[in-house]
Design a protein around this motif. Structure first.
Motif, short mmCIF file in Angstrom:
data_model
loop_
_atom_site.label_atom_id
_atom_site.label_comp_id
_atom_site.label_asym_id
_atom_site.label_seq_id
_atom_site.Cartn_x
_atom_site.Cartn_y
_atom_site.Cartn_z
N LYS A 184 0.84 -1.20 0.00
CA LYS A 184 0.00 0.00 0.00
C LYS A 184 0.87 1.25 0.00
O LYS A 184 1.89 1.30 0.69
N VAL A 185 0.41 2.25 -0.76
CA VAL A 185 1.19 3.47 -0.95
C VAL A 185 0.46 4.66 -0.34
O VAL A 185 -0.74 4.87 -0.58
N ILE A 186 1.21 5.45 0.43
CA ILE A 186 0.68 6.67 1.05
C ILE A 186 1.43 7.86 0.45
O ILE A 186 2.66 7.93 0.53
N ALA A 187 0.70 8.78 -0.16
CA ALA A 187 1.32 9.94 -0.80
C ALA A 187 1.23 11.16 0.12
O ALA A 187 0.29 11.31 0.89
N GLY A 188 2.22 12.04 0.01
CA GLY A 188 2.22 13.27 0.79
C GLY A 188 3.25 14.23 0.23
O GLY A 188 3.80 14.02 -0.84
N GLY A 189 3.51 15.28 0.98
CA GLY A 189 4.46 16.29 0.54
C GLY A 189 3.77 17.55 0.07
O GLY A 189 2.56 17.58 -0.17
N ALA A 190 4.57 18.62 -0.06
CA ALA A 190 4.02 19.92 -0.44
C ALA A 190 3.33 19.88 -1.79
O ALA A 190 2.27 20.47 -1.98
N GLY A 191 3.93 19.19 -2.76
CA GLY A 191 3.33 19.10 -4.08
C GLY A 191 2.01 18.38 -4.06
O GLY A 191 1.01 18.83 -4.65
#
Length: 449
Positions: A101-108
């Motif tokens: 499973k993939v969790i995305a984040g960050g300013a973009g």
């Protein structure tokens, strides 16, 4: 406890490679919660998807997190095809192919969470500050709880509780060798209300400052690893309450032998303050001038005038502090008259570098996006994963760009268009210089050309 494989997806090296501090902050929060954490940087690892796949297989993690720093290069002169997010999509495909499973984040990611999540195919997304939310999300997934696909912004962490990054010795060596610069954050939030800016949405208007002692502790850790050239990545370093001066005083008190740069706003500043900053190691300033005339500054909700910019620049010259002014043409209330006035204004600034940009990248939730909708320039539901730029309806974009090319073409210290400016910086880099590089274009003891 589950293990988490964190991936920094950024491979952009312009103007120089930047350490993935966001990933390392999340890594620290996860480690403090008892998790095993692996930090993987696409740039430092050769930007190779096969290498990524082999590294994930070797680590055998339970979850993967992917940090998205930029979604495009905010340059209207280049192609609007979004290669940044396309690369992230390829990374996610590799990870999910391994049934992780993939969790995305960050300013973009936080700028367009719904659009990006759908496009890249990640399972979950975190908007805004991710330390607490990432730990909570992993815990809920482990407990089998039902969780939302996207974790929305919450009240920010107070300054004294902002964790240190889990600095990777391997990555520090890479970025010190490649760019010579390492990033440090002294505060979060932005007290300004610029019409185009997303910082208030991501971090809030309240500035949450880290104790100067904690910042100095972090600098000492980095210095021991060979980092003596820093960039303070705050939205604005010179806050109105003077926290930045306390940071400088602590650096001086500790006798930390560093050089540093930061983002400044051209508000009133005293000569004594500049002397203090220089004594603490201030090497150069990147100045958010943003607009070039009083008319366009007011339209962008800037809290200063062009006279303030001149005064700020002259005081920096007196202290021999290099400045780079970042400005945007084509914003609200811009006309060909203000364009020509702005070119003249920027060329009148002595002993400094100017980075002009054409058009303003639109983001939902900003006052400028609302204005663009009211002016009929864009529909409220227009997708923005591929960049859309605001250009004042009071001018012709092509006429403006021609004026900019003509107005700045004879100045080596006016870097327009942006890709041409980057080429000049790359030349400096090939001569062996490291750091912000544009400061090499300023010679205080020589007449300007």
């Amino acid at each position: 406890m589950p293990s988490i494989f964190l991936i920094s997806s950024n491979t952009n090296v312009e103007p120089y490679p930047i350490y993935p501090i966001g990933m390392s902050v999340i890594a620290k929060a996860l480690q403090d919660a008892g998790h095993k954490v692996i930090q993987y940087d696409m740039l430092a690892s050769g930007n190779n998807l096969d290498h990524l796949k082999k590294s994930i297989i070797a680590a055998n993690p339970d979850y993967a997190g992917i940090s998205i720093r930029n979604i495009d290069n905010v340059d209207s002169f280049t192609s609007h095809t979004n290669q940044y997010i396309h690369k992230v999509r390829q990374i996610v495909k590799v990870v999910k192919g391994l049934r992780i499973k993939v969790i995305a984040g960050g300013a973009g990611f936080s700028l367009l969470p719904e659009e990006i999540l759908e496009y890249i195919g990640a399972d979950y997304g975190i908007v805004g500050e991710g330390e607490l939310k990432m730990v909570r999300l992993i815990s809920q997934l482990e407990n089998g709880d039902e969780v939302p696909a996207i974790f929305k912004p919450e009240e920010g962490i107070q300054g004294e509780n902002i964790p240190l990054p889990l600095w990777s010795e391997e990555l520090l060596k890479f970025y010190i060798a490649e760019s010579g610069v390492v990033n440090v954050q002294t505060k979060r939030g932005c007290e300004n209300h610029c019409s185009y800016c997303t910082y208030p949405f991501l971090e809030g208007h309240q500035m949450r400052v880290r104790p100067p002692e904690n910042i100095a502790d972090e600098i000492e850790i980095l210095y021991a690893q060979g980092a003596d050239n820093l960039f303070f990545t705050d939205s604005v370093f010179n806050d109105r309450n003077g926290h930045y001066l306390l940071v400088a005083e602590e650096i001086i008190r500790r006798k930390l032998n560093i050089k540093w740069c930061a983002f400044f706003q051209p508000h009133k500043i005293e000569n004594s303050e500049l002397k203090l900053l220089k004594q603490s190691g201030l090497k150069a300033m990147e100045v958010g001038t943003d607009a070039t005339t009083d008319t366009t500054m007011k339209a962008l909700h800037k809290g200063f005038t062009f006279d303030d910019v001149v005064d700020f620049n002259e005081k920096c010259i007196a202290q021999k502090i290099p400045c780079a002014h970042f400005v945007i043409f084509g914003g609200p209330d811009e006309t060909i008259k203000t364009v020509n006035e702005g070119i003249s204004n920027m060329n009148s600034l002595r002993n400094c570098v100017v980075f002009p940009f054409s058009g303003i990248r639109l983001h939902k939730g900003t006052p400028l996006f609302t204005r663009a909708v009211k002016e009929g320039l864009i529909s409220p539901d227009h997708p923005l994963i591929d960049p859309v730029y605001y250009f004042s309806p009071l001018l012709d974009k092509d006429e403006m760009n021609t004026a900019l090319l003509t107005g700045f073409k004879k100045r080596r210290d006016r870097l327009f268009p942006p890709d041409e400016g980057q080429q000049r910086i790359n030349i400096i880099k090939r001569f062996g210089f490291r750091g912000i590089l544009w400061d090499q274009l300023i010679k205080f003891d020589q007449p300007e050309k």
